[in-house]
Design a protein around this motif. Structure first.
Motif, short mmCIF file in Angstrom:
data_model
loop_
_atom_site.label_atom_id
_atom_site.label_comp_id
_atom_site.label_asym_id
_atom_site.label_seq_id
_atom_site.Cartn_x
_atom_site.Cartn_y
_atom_site.Cartn_z
N SER A 21 48.27 29.00 37.82
CA SER A 21 47.28 29.79 36.90
C SER A 21 45.78 29.28 37.33
O SER A 21 45.07 30.33 37.97
N ILE A 22 45.38 28.04 37.48
CA ILE A 22 44.65 27.07 38.01
C ILE A 22 44.12 27.60 39.71
O ILE A 22 43.47 27.70 39.66
N ARG A 23 45.58 27.64 40.49
CA ARG A 23 45.12 27.67 41.66
C ARG A 23 44.70 29.45 41.54
O ARG A 23 43.57 29.85 42.61
N ASP A 24 45.30 30.44 40.90
CA ASP A 24 44.93 32.01 40.67
C ASP A 24 43.66 32.20 40.71
O ASP A 24 42.62 32.55 40.78
N ARG A 55 41.23 31.01 43.29
CA ARG A 55 40.63 31.80 44.41
C ARG A 55 40.21 33.02 43.61
O ARG A 55 39.37 33.75 44.41
N ASN A 56 40.17 33.63 42.33
CA ASN A 56 39.97 35.12 42.07
C ASN A 56 38.41 35.14 41.27
O ASN A 56 38.35 36.11 41.00
N HIS A 57 38.51 34.12 40.09
CA HIS A 57 37.53 33.78 39.51
C HIS A 57 36.44 34.75 40.07
O HIS A 57 35.75 35.13 39.14
N LEU A 58 35.53 34.00 40.77
CA LEU A 58 34.11 34.88 41.97
C LEU A 58 34.71 36.20 42.37
O LEU A 58 33.46 37.33 42.25
N LYS A 59 35.70 36.91 42.86
CA LYS A 59 36.04 38.03 43.14
C LYS A 59 35.93 38.62 41.43
O LYS A 59 35.43 39.66 41.96
N ASP A 60 36.33 38.54 40.66
CA ASP A 60 37.24 39.43 39.60
C ASP A 60 35.52 38.88 38.37
O ASP A 60 35.40 39.59 37.71
N HIS A 61 34.81 38.20 39.08
CA HIS A 61 33.12 38.59 38.29
C HIS A 61 33.38 37.90 36.96
O HIS A 61 33.18 37.84 35.61
N PHE A 72 41.07 32.02 34.36
CA PHE A 72 42.38 30.74 33.53
C PHE A 72 42.87 31.56 32.63
O PHE A 72 44.18 31.71 32.37
N ARG A 73 42.75 32.17 31.45
CA ARG A 73 43.39 32.73 30.49
C ARG A 73 44.31 33.66 31.37
O ARG A 73 45.66 34.42 30.48
N LYS A 74 43.24 34.63 32.07
CA LYS A 74 43.61 35.99 32.41
C LYS A 74 45.13 35.65 33.08
O LYS A 74 46.28 36.55 32.86
N TYR A 75 45.51 34.78 33.90
CA TYR A 75 46.06 33.90 34.83
C TYR A 75 47.41 33.63 34.33
O TYR A 75 48.37 33.36 34.78
#
Length: 64
Positions: A26-29, A32-38, A45-48
């Motif tokens: 989850s930390i890795r995801d 990688r994706n927190h900027l893309k998902d805004h 982290f909670r989402k992933y």
């Protein structure tokens, strides 16, 4: 009585390992994706973590 302790320790090891692996993925995801998902890092982290978690957290997930 000692076998109950061994069973409890075994279950504890399995659950702890599962949560640790899920947190690492989850930390890795999230990284990688927190900027893309805004999203903020914590929200991502909670989402992933929920997406990557394979332990049923609700009673309805156990399908009893």
């Amino acid at each position: 009585m000692l076998y109950l302790l061994y069973i409890f320790i075994g279950i504890l090891i399995i659950v702890t390992t599962n949560v640790a692996v899920t947190a690492i993925i989850s930390i890795r995801d999230a990284y990688r994706n927190h900027l893309k998902d805004h999203l903020s890092f914590g929200t991502a982290f909670r989402k992933y973590f929920g997406k990557n978690n394979n332990i049923p957290l609700h009673l309805s997930d156990w399908r009893l």
